[in-house]
Enzyme design. Structure first.
Site, PDB file in Angstrom:
ATOM      1  N   TYR A 188      -1.757  15.038   0.035  1.00 16.19           N
ATOM      2  CA  TYR A 188      -1.429  13.534   0.387  1.00 16.19           C
ATOM      3  C   TYR A 188      -0.775  12.953  -0.673  1.00 16.19           C
ATOM      4  CZ  TYR A 188      -5.613  13.402   3.657  1.00 16.19           C
ATOM      5  OH  TYR A 188      -6.405  13.389   4.703  1.00 16.19           O
ATOM      6  N   SER A 189      -1.182  12.987  -1.862  1.00 16.64           N
ATOM      7  CA  SER A 189      -0.429  12.068  -2.710  1.00 16.64           C
ATOM      8  C   SER A 189       1.197  12.339  -3.262  1.00 16.64           C
ATOM      9  CB  SER A 189      -1.272  11.754  -4.140  1.00 16.64           C
ATOM     10  OG  SER A 189      -2.693  11.549  -3.862  1.00 16.64           O
TER      11      SER A 189
ATOM     12  N   SER B 133      -4.573  19.356  -6.009  1.00 19.91           N
ATOM     13  CA  SER B 133      -5.356  20.227  -6.672  1.00 19.91           C
ATOM     14  C   SER B 133      -5.387  21.571  -6.056  1.00 19.91           C
ATOM     15  CB  SER B 133      -6.878  19.655  -6.588  1.00 19.91           C
ATOM     16  OG  SER B 133      -6.923  18.574  -7.093  1.00 19.91           O
TER      17      SER B 133
ATOM     18  N   GLU C 215     -11.072   0.596  -8.171  1.00 19.38           N
ATOM     19  CA  GLU C 215     -10.499  -0.487  -7.676  1.00 19.38           C
ATOM     20  C   GLU C 215     -10.227  -0.678  -6.269  1.00 19.38           C
ATOM     21  OE1 GLU C 215      -9.284   1.281 -10.345  1.00 19.38           O
ATOM     22  OE2 GLU C 215     -10.034   0.225 -12.027  1.00 19.38           O
TER      23      GLU C 215
ATOM     24  N   GLU D 284     -14.111  13.405   1.812  1.00 21.87           N
ATOM     25  CA  GLU D 284     -13.667  13.777   0.379  1.00 21.87           C
ATOM     26  C   GLU D 284     -14.582  12.793  -0.443  1.00 21.87           C
ATOM     27  OE1 GLU D 284      -9.621  12.975  -0.619  1.00 21.87           O
ATOM     28  OE2 GLU D 284     -10.119  13.914  -2.572  1.00 21.87           O
TER      29      GLU D 284
HETATM   30  C1  LIG Z   1      -8.594  15.051 -10.638  1.00 18.30           C
HETATM   31  C2  LIG Z   1      -7.639  14.502  -9.612  1.00 18.30           C
HETATM   32  C3  LIG Z   1      -7.494  15.484  -8.589  1.00 18.30           C
HETATM   33  C4  LIG Z   1      -6.755  14.997  -7.331  1.00 18.30           C
HETATM   34  N1  LIG Z   1      -6.465  15.895  -6.361  1.00 18.30           N
HETATM   35  C5  LIG Z   1      -5.774  15.843  -5.385  1.00 18.30           C
HETATM   36  C6  LIG Z   1      -5.457  16.236  -4.281  1.00 18.30           C
HETATM   37  O1  LIG Z   1      -5.879  17.501  -4.142  1.00 18.30           O
HETATM   38  N2  LIG Z   1      -4.489  15.774  -3.455  1.00 18.30           N
HETATM   39  C7  LIG Z   1      -3.998  14.646  -3.482  1.00 18.30           C
HETATM   40  O2  LIG Z   1      -3.124  14.647  -2.521  1.00 18.30           O
HETATM   41  N3  LIG Z   1      -4.237  13.854  -4.245  1.00 18.30           N
HETATM   42  C8  LIG Z   1      -4.987  14.261  -5.349  1.00 18.30           C
HETATM   43  N4  LIG Z   1      -5.220  13.204  -6.135  1.00 18.30           N
HETATM   44  C9  LIG Z   1      -4.312  12.291  -6.346  1.00 18.30           C
HETATM   45  C10 LIG Z   1      -5.286  10.856  -6.092  1.00 18.30           C
HETATM   46  O3  LIG Z   1      -5.528  10.681  -5.036  1.00 18.30           O
HETATM   47  C11 LIG Z   1      -4.489   9.415  -6.708  1.00 18.30           C
HETATM   48  O4  LIG Z   1      -4.210   9.892  -8.109  1.00 18.30           O
HETATM   49  C12 LIG Z   1      -4.984   8.407  -6.533  1.00 18.30           C
HETATM   50  O5  LIG Z   1      -4.968   8.090  -5.117  1.00 18.30           O
HETATM   51  C13 LIG Z   1      -4.380   7.243  -7.446  1.00 18.30           C
HETATM   52  O6  LIG Z   1      -2.993   7.215  -7.184  1.00 18.30           O
HETATM   53  P1  LIG Z   1      -2.108   6.844  -8.446  1.00 18.30           P
HETATM   54  O7  LIG Z   1      -2.373   8.510  -9.058  1.00 18.30           O
HETATM   55  O8  LIG Z   1      -0.769   6.945  -7.865  1.00 18.30           O
HETATM   56  O9  LIG Z   1      -2.426   5.649  -8.856  1.00 18.30           O
HETATM   57  P2  LIG Z   1      -1.888   4.486  -8.772  1.00 18.30           P
HETATM   58  O10 LIG Z   1      -2.025   4.091  -7.275  1.00 18.30           O
HETATM   59  O11 LIG Z   1      -0.532   4.273  -9.302  1.00 18.30           O
HETATM   60  O12 LIG Z   1      -2.755   3.513  -9.562  1.00 18.30           O
HETATM   61  C14 LIG Z   1      -2.707   3.235 -10.923  1.00 18.30           C
HETATM   62  C15 LIG Z   1      -3.806   2.152 -11.262  1.00 18.30           C
HETATM   63  O13 LIG Z   1      -3.406   0.721 -10.363  1.00 18.30           O
HETATM   64  C16 LIG Z   1      -4.671   0.380  -9.643  1.00 18.30           C
HETATM   65  N5  LIG Z   1      -4.412  -0.026  -8.349  1.00 18.30           N
HETATM   66  C17 LIG Z   1      -3.332   0.523  -7.592  1.00 18.30           C
HETATM   67  N6  LIG Z   1      -3.488  -0.408  -6.675  1.00 18.30           N
HETATM   68  C18 LIG Z   1      -4.170  -1.325  -6.579  1.00 18.30           C
HETATM   69  C19 LIG Z   1      -4.635  -2.536  -5.906  1.00 18.30           C
HETATM   70  N7  LIG Z   1      -4.161  -2.627  -4.642  1.00 18.30           N
HETATM   71  N8  LIG Z   1      -5.461  -3.380  -6.478  1.00 18.30           N
HETATM   72  C20 LIG Z   1      -6.115  -3.117  -7.559  1.00 18.30           C
HETATM   73  N9  LIG Z   1      -5.888  -2.056  -8.368  1.00 18.30           N
HETATM   74  C21 LIG Z   1      -4.962  -1.131  -7.940  1.00 18.30           C
HETATM   75  C22 LIG Z   1      -5.374   1.780  -9.604  1.00 18.30           C
HETATM   76  O14 LIG Z   1      -6.984   1.547  -9.128  1.00 18.30           O
HETATM   77  C23 LIG Z   1      -5.343   2.534 -10.880  1.00 18.30           C
HETATM   78  O15 LIG Z   1      -6.005   2.001 -11.779  1.00 18.30           O
HETATM   79  C24 LIG Z   1      -5.984  13.724  -7.345  1.00 18.30           C
HETATM   80  C25 LIG Z   1      -6.191  12.904  -8.598  1.00 18.30           C
HETATM   81  C26 LIG Z   1      -7.055  13.414  -9.547  1.00 18.30           C
HETATM   82  C27 LIG Z   1      -7.108  12.552 -10.860  1.00 18.30           C
END
Ligand SMILES: Cc1cc2nc3c(=O)[nH]c(=O)nc-3n(C[C@H](O)[C@H](O)[C@H](O)COP(=O)(O)OP(=O)(O)OC[C@H]3O[C@@H](n4cnc5c(N)ncnc54)[C@H](O)[C@@H]3O)c2cc1C
Lengths: 393, 379
Positions: free
Chosen positions: A133-134, A166, A377, A249
């Site tokens: 996804y991400s 992951s 959030e 999930e």
């Molecule tokens: C242990 C772990 C396993 C994972 N496994 C997978 C996986 O298997 N497959 C996969 O696809 N992804 C996976 N992920 C990814 C995960 O889904 C993303 O990290 C998550 O969606 C957040 O995206 P980002 O890391 O880009 O953070 P960002 O979106 O950049 O967020 C940074 C900060 O900004 C805040 N923020 C962002 N937008 C807003 C808003 N509109 N309002 C208020 N606050 C906001 C967030 O809450 C966060 O605190 C995993 C993540 C972790 C930590």
């Protein structure tokens, strides 16, 4: 004897006979779970024996239909099976993203051929899946993803990058969100495709976490091939499926909020001592522990209530929208309290004296709970807008 | 017991919501306050409540009640909380009748429960002596005198004190303050010689008073249950009372929250509806989560009363502690998110914060119940 009692007796006898002794001790942590796959990580040979025996009866995923490799059990039978497994402390035979995430989405949106092809190997633990996804620039704002899939007749060629995937380095297949069209709004033009990771166009590079392990990866696609028959749902309509899968999930992740059997407060009292009235000596810690335990109790009651409401035909209430947020925040609180209760051993990183740093590593890993699957959030945004009806900025 | 309402309960809840939203609203409460009403609640409304059976809602059918159990009463109290309705539901239906049922002799139950169920008699508990709820610390004494007893006591925060017909008075017949044994309960008529009531003006402008018992002589049959043995029945009464207050606080908090969310959708500043500001959205969403947890723990505690669960004390303190916390947060956020208008007497949100604090304090506040909960779970 009722049918259910009969079922219980048979189940009990079968488990007694077939669950290896070594599989009757609780798992030590995430790493101790059995995930299956083409090249399964096996700490103990009985893990595979236990998985195979359960899979033969369809009991690795007891609630799925028999035709797809499940057990075809109804809710009450599943409950009996879980109770009987718990009675002898039997481990879960198989845990995987195939079971908790892809399966439910395929059952809902997959065509017959896709279900027949992909579900039975999930049940048997033969194919391990990961979630693509991400992306580097599409996290919370997932719909802005840019990994491209180009149409080549009977297949797509995929180019781009996923991140935080992951177990991408251990998985056999990936369920992946790709862009098949760039002309509409960002939610349009997203497609949900499945493809084999064992091909030259796919590369997964592990990333080390603060907890020291490397469960997730950067995943690169360079003309990776996905067959068209593995497009789930319609082309360009993948967002609906993506969201549906996310609810599963989130449900799985919120389960981490369940309170441990022995209260942390009692453990604290064992370690730190009690005053003459039997209270934990440190009143400040006692208050934090009581607050945590009270919230864990009320959260468990909420999970039960929502389950009971569904059973009573009242549908999934608004309360379910808080599960991911609240469950993960609770789990983080519990892990912080673990450090305070256990003290020095809880901040040890390596070595036998520290059980290889299990407490500290679990604590660090728990920080990811409120990020993965949609951050806290983002969950609060969803509650504010969809449940409370507050307007966009 | 499944954590859902059955059909009968849903009907009861709807009926209570409809009736109270029309006949016992915040506006009515304001009118009672401003006119310095001598009764403190609308007697005609109370009569109608009794006619609908609410006075005997949790009283068994054999004593003329509806026998709906405490889950039923909890649902009505929740609606009373939403509307801040003043009535003897708390003093008499929740606490008085329960005290008689838990502590009373067969003859006392025969005499009082049907009269309570009919809405003819008000019975209230006279327990608290100091600034804080501390039942084991009861120091008031009742001494043997001939066949009967003589009581000397000063009791505070006695609900509906100035209109009550009977008091259930907790006094010490042996032991020292701080011990659970040695407490006894007595039924004392309001018109007994030596009883004087001082109606007090509380923040919530609901009824409460201080009652003095000066050398009050009582016949032997004023004793409720066993001499020195009131603790178990008293504890159970207080557990039930606190679950009931938690139900009221649930309704109060939910209403304060919903009114606040409505305001967030109306008020504009900086050219935007203030509810579009994320700083407010997240606080509202967190509060929503806490309210959902509150609803679950209250329902679980109500079921524990009706199922005679051995976890009642644990769940009662859990529910009261949680609702004290959440009511405090919901009413504080209510005032804050309304801005200046939330500080005015003219606006109704202030009535919620006031009633909340008195209900929180009654029969043990957050500190009391969180401490007791920790004890119940073994630390
Ligand atoms: C242990 C772990 C396993 C994972 N496994 C997978 C996986 O298997 N497959 C996969 O696809 N992804 C996976 N992920 C990814 C995960 O889904 C993303 O990290 C998550 O969606 C957040 O995206 P980002 O890391 O880009 O953070 P960002 O979106 O950049 O967020 C940074 C900060 O900004 C805040 N923020 C962002 N937008 C807003 C808003 N509109 N309002 C208020 N606050 C906001 C967030 O809450 C966060 O605190 C995993 C993540 C972790 C930590």
């Amino acid at each position: 004897m009722s049918d259910l009692d009969q079922f219980r007796q048979e189940t009990r006898a079968w488990l007694e006979e077939n669950c290896p002794e070594t599989m009757r001790v609780p798992v030590k942590g995430f790493d101790d779970l059995y995930n299956g796959g083409r090249n399964p990580e096996i700490d103990h040979p009985d893990q595979k024996v236990w998985c195979d025996r359960m899979a033969e009866r369809g009991w690795t995923v007891p609630h799925w239909p028999r035709e797809y490799g499940g057990g075809g059990l109804d809710k009450d039978e599943v409950k009996v099976l879980r109770e009987e497994m718990a009675r002898i402390s039997a481990r879960s035979p198989l845990d995987s993203f195939g079971i908790s995430m892809l399966g439910p989405a395929l059952l809902q949106f997959g065509n017959e051929e896709q279900k027949k092809e992909h579900l039975p190997p999930i049940c048997r633990g033969e194919i391990r899946w990961c979630q693509g996804y991400s992306e580097p620039n599409a996290g919370s704002d997932l719909a802005s993803l840019q990994t491209r899939a180009d149409d080549h007749g009977d297949h797509y060629l995929i180019n781009g990058q996923k991140v935080w995937t992951s177990y991408a380095d251990k998985a056999d297949w990936i369920f992946c969100l790709v862009r098949t069209d760039n002309s509409g709004t960002k939610h349009e033009g997203i497609s949900f495709v499945l493809f084999d990771m064992a091909q030259s166009g796919v590369e997964a590079r592990p990333i080390k976490l603060i907890s020291g392990s490397s469960p997730f990866c950067e995943t690169f696609f360079d003309d990776a091939r996905a067959e068209k028959r593995n497009l789930v749902g319609e082309e360009g309509k993948g967002w609906t499926i993506a969201k549906y899968l996310l609810t599963h999930e989130r449900e799985m992740i919120s389960g981490f909020g369940a309170a441990p059997k022995k209260s942390l407060g009692e453990s604290a009292a064992d370690i730190m001592g009690r005053d003459s009235e039997g209270r934990l000596v440190n009143g400040i810690l006692r208050q934090s522990l009581a607050q945590y335990q009270l919230d864990a109790l009320a959260f468990a009651a909420t999970m039960s209530r929502v389950g009971d409401e569904v059973k009573a035909g009242q549908g999934l209430g608004a309360a379910s929208s808080i599960f991911k947020y609240y469950g993960t925040e609770l789990n983080k609180r519990r892990n912080e309290l673990n450090l305070q209760v256990y003290g020095e051993p809880a901040v040890g990183w390596d070595g036998e004296a520290y059980n290889n740093g299990t407490l500290a590593r679990d604590w660090l890993r728990s920080k990811g709970n409120s990020i993965e699957g949609g951050t806290s959030e983002v969950q609060l945004n969803i509650v504010a807008k969809r449940v409370l009806g507050l307007p966009d900025a | 017991m499944a954590l859902v309402l059955n059909e009968e309960q849903v009907m009861l809840k709807d009926a209570a919501a409809g009736f109270l939203a029309e006949r016992a609203t915040v506006a009515h409460q304001r009118a009672l306050r401003d006119s310095e009403d001598t009764t403190g609640f609308d007697a005609a409304v109370w009569k109608e409540m009794a006619e609908m059976g609410w006075a005997g809602i949790a009283i068994p059918e054999e004593f003329g009640g509806l026998g709906y159990g405490y889950t039923g009463l909890g649902l009505v109290l929740e609606q009373a909380g939403r509307n801040l309705s003043a009535s003897p539901l708390q003093s008499t239906v929740l606490v008085g009748a329960t005290a008689v049922a838990q502590l009373g002799t067969a003859a006392q139950k025969e005499a009082l429960l049907p009269a309570i169920a009919a809405g003819e008699t008000l019975v209230t508990l006279a327990l608290q002596e100091g600034a804080h709820h501390a039942p084991a610390a009861t120091a008031a004494v009742a001494t043997k005198s001939g066949e009967g007893f003589v009581i000397n006591a000063e009791k505070r925060l006695v609900l509906d004190a100035h209109v009550a017909d009977q008091f259930v008075v907790i006094a010490r017949t042996s032991g020292t303050p701080g011990t659970e044994s040695g407490l006894s309960a007595f039924l004392v008529p309001a018109n007994a010689e030596g009883v004087s009531v001082d109606r007090r003006s509380m923040v919530d402008s609901h009824n409460a008073g201080t009652v003095t018992f000066a050398e009050v002589s009582l016949p032997a049959d004023a004793l409720m249950g066993e001499l020195d043995g009131a603790w178990a029945g008293l504890s159970r009464t207080l557990d039930i009372a606190n679950v009931g207050l938690a139900s009221e606080l649930l309704g109060l908090s939910t209403e304060a929250f919903e009114r606040t969310v409505e305001y967030l959708k109306e008020r504009k500043q900086f050219g935007h509806i203030i509810g579009s500001f994320q700083g407010l959205q997240h606080r509202a969403a967190e509060l929503f989560a806490e309210l959902e947890l509150s609803r679950s723990i209250v329902l679980q505690a109500l079921h524990a009363v009706d199922a005679d669960s051995d976890k009642l004390s644990l769940l009662a303190s859990a529910a009261k502690a949680k609702l004290c916390e959440v009511a405090q947060r919901a009413t504080n956020e209510g005032v804050q998110m309304h801005g200046g208008i939330g500080m005015t007497d003219e606006h109704e949100i202030g009535f919620f914060i006031k009633r909340a604090r008195v209900a929180q304090h009654t029969f043990g506040d957050y500190n009391y119940h969180l401490d007791r909960y920790a004890e119940q779970v073994g630390f």
